[in-house]
Design an enzyme around this catalytic site. Structure first.
Site: not given
Length: 647
Positions: A169-171
């Site tokens: 879950n990236e930025p």
């Protein structure tokens, strides 16, 4: 009375942790922490077994949980811990990714856990990296439904990426996101590049559980080890909630705990700037750190700091107990001033009571240990040259061959040169040409992280060796003082190195006994993403500790740590700062230039896209600027060292 003491202890802890927005537990090192986490998992499994229930675990991959899995395997084999009632769901998988690929999380989990325990294969769930794109949405929904069908996750293990990602879950990820296909952040791909033999080989996408999925777990444990994780841990624990740092969303959970080693926790307020949260025991080192921090915080040089500055920035206790402020300022300023020396081998016939190095003997035997064949000139090239110029008997020891960090195209180019040279002298080239064709055929079919042929590894080592000799010669060293150790732990031909053995230590002891140095310089740059620096340092340390029991010369041997290739010491840590003139900076640059295979674009650049000579110059310049901002002389650049304290 006991209740009162417990209450006071709880209040003190609350005060110390008041900047922390979720529970944090800190252990001395990752080994202890991993065993604690493994025990919590084992206790959960056993409780569920007693109630004839399944234990549903969310599992993570990467380096962080490896020791947890090792301990669970040990419990299974030695304590009879059974996993027959365990159901697992992994957080993520690269996309696309074949399950038998070296980098797949299927392979990772099999090798690090599943192949060694009695879990039922039907109870293992890992996102499928082989799906057609049009199948992914339905697959992700089914993955969520499977978790729900078994009653949800009892415990979710997490690591944390340097972007603040949990799972993948990236930025930009939403706090209610579910399992889905995502695009990987560039930093995440750079961090994975070594596993894939280069960033260009890292998939751009992954399938990951969402933050919302993770939140539903009844217990969440996020683990982090090493100083590399310290900056993002501070943001996740103390920062404002933001989609820019997805891990901050864990602040919303009542079921989360961060498990850290001391290094990963080192930038949290209670450890980094403890004077802001509690009364301190003010020793010399803490005072130095605090005053330097205060100078930076208020934007004043040290000698301009006032009692008011101390009082307004959480340091009233220090000013009250050991003030007035100006006296403290003078003492710290003098410590910094005395750390600066143009004589890294000691200044002959001078008062050395306030110098970082001894004046005697006037001509010292110095040995510079370089983990890779270029760390010496990158990290302390200016000091290296100055030691030689000042007449010391300087030796350099290249601990590893560095033979995994050369481009395959360079190998072919050098062998082609050798063929042409032999032809020019009338020598037979048939055998060499056959070897060349064998190399070329292998390279054309080579997959990322395949182990090179022995001949290719040899050529890569020869390239690095010739460059190291050129760099050391440029620094003024005689060939007899250049040593190539080729420590056995490194010579695997692959990313993962062998464990250190007695032979590594014995080779190091033999060289130390041969040189009998007054000074040892060793890489203390443990942010090295390859892990080679800290392994090499520990070998030197073990060798020195053993020799100190039997060799009298070791009592007069000092061990200095250098950095520069991957990070720099903080100013409050520095005990010897060697200033470099513009000309010396240029000489250092040309010494680094001798390592042509590492110039422009090295095979393993880490997460710093700058060339090594640029990194070194800018870090050295920043150190000098930091000293200047504190009120000291304005040098062009500085190389920094910290002295190792033997027990």
């Amino acid at each position: 009375m006991n209740n009162q003491l417990k209450t006071m202890a709880r209040l003190n802890l609350l005060e110390e942790t008041r900047f922390e927005k979720l529970p944090v537990k800190v252990y001395e090192d990752e080994h202890i922490a991993s065993k604690k986490v493994a025990k919590r998992i084992a206790d959960l499994i056993r409780r569920k077994q007693e109630n004839h229930e399944n234990a549903v675990l969310g599992l993570a991959t990467g380096a962080t949980p490896v020791e947890v899995y090792e301990e669970l395997i040990r419990m299974h084999k030695e304590e009879g811990l059974s996993f027959k009632n365990v159901i697992t769901f992994n957080l993520d998988e690269y996309y696309p990714m074949l399950p038998d690929a070296k980098q797949s999380y299927v392979k990772f989990m099999d090798e690090n856990l599943f192949n060694h325990i009695d879990i039922k294969r039907d109870n293992i769930h890992i996102p499928d990296g082989t799906l057609a794109k049009e199948e992914i949405t339905d697959y992700c929904l089914a993955y969520e439904n499977k978790i729900g069908a078994v009653g949800g996750l009892d415990l979710q293990l997490l690591g944390i990426g340097r972007t603040g990602h949990i799972g993948f879950n990236e930025p930009g990820s939403a706090p209610n996101s579910g399992t889905r296909l995502v695009t990987l952040d560039d930093l995440t791909r750079r961090d994975a590049s070594r596993d894939f033999g280069g960033k260009e080989n890292v998939p751009t996408k992954a399938i990951t559980m969402g933050i919302g999925t993770i939140f539903k777990a009844r217990e969440i444990i996020l683990m982090a080890w090493s100083k590399k994780k310290a900056p993002i841990i501070k943001k996740a624990v103390e920062g404002e909630m933001s989609g820019n740092v997805p891990a901050t969303y864990l602040q919303l959970s009542d079921n989360v705990e961060f498990i850290l080693d001391e290094d990963a926790a080192s930038e949290l307020t209670r450890f980094d700037t403890p004077w802001l949260v509690k009364d301190c025991t003010w020793d010399k080192a803490l005072i130095k750190k605090a005053v330097i921090w205060l100078s930076s915080e208020v934007g004043k040089s040290i000698l301009k700091l006032t009692d008011e500055d101390y009082n307004n920035n959480g340091m009233a206790q220090l000013a009250t107990e050991q003030g007035p402020a100006y006296d403290i300022n003078i003492d710290v300023f003098n410590q910094l001033q005395h750390s600066i020396t143009g004589w890294p081998g000691g200044k002959p016939n001078a008062d050395d009571s306030q110098r970082p190095e001894r004046k005697s003997p006037a001509k010292k035997r110095s040995i510079i240990f370089s983990p890779h064949p270029d760390d010496d000139v990158i990290s302390m090239g200016g000091t290296f040259i100055r030691l030689v110029d000042q007449g010391h008997d300087v030796h350099v020891a290249y601990q590893t061959s560095g033979n995994t960090a050369v481009w395959d195209t360079d190998v072919l180019r050098y062998v082609e040169f050798a063929i042409d040279f032999k032809k020019s002298t009338g020598e037979d080239t048939e055998s060499l040409e056959a070897t060349y064709e064998k190399m070329r055929a292998f390279i054309e079919k080579k997959e990322p992280n395949d182990i090179d042929l022995d001949e290719i590894r040899d050529v890569k080592a020869f390239i690095r060796k010739s460059e190291a000799i050129a760099g050391a010669r440029y620094a003024g060293l005689k060939d007899k003082n250049i040593h190539f150790m080729a420590l056995p732990f490194y010579e695997t031909g692959k990313r993962v190195k062998s464990p250190v053995t007695e032979k590594d230590v014995e080779l190091t002891m033999e060289l130390l006994k041969e040189v009998k140095p007054h000074q040892v310089f060793a890489a203390g740059d443990f942010a090295d993403p390859h892990g080679t620096h800290i392994v090499c340092f520990r070998i030197i340390l073990e060798a020195m500790k053993r020799l100190r029991k039997t060799e009298s010369w070791t009592k007069d041997c000092w061990l200095w740590m250098y950095r520069g290739a991957w990070q720099e010491f903080d100013v409050h840590e520095i005990e010897m700062a060697v200033p470099l003139s513009p000309m010396e900076v240029q000489r250092k640059r040309h010494a680094i230039y001798q390592h042509q295979s590492q110039k422009d674009r090295p095979v393993f650049p880490g997460d710093d896209e700058r060339e090594f000579w640029v990194r070194a110059e800018e870090r050295n310049r920043e150190t000098a600027e930091s000293y200047h901002s504190l009120g000291l002389a304005n040098y062009e650049a500085m190389e920094a060292f910290v002295k190792w304290k033997f027990d």
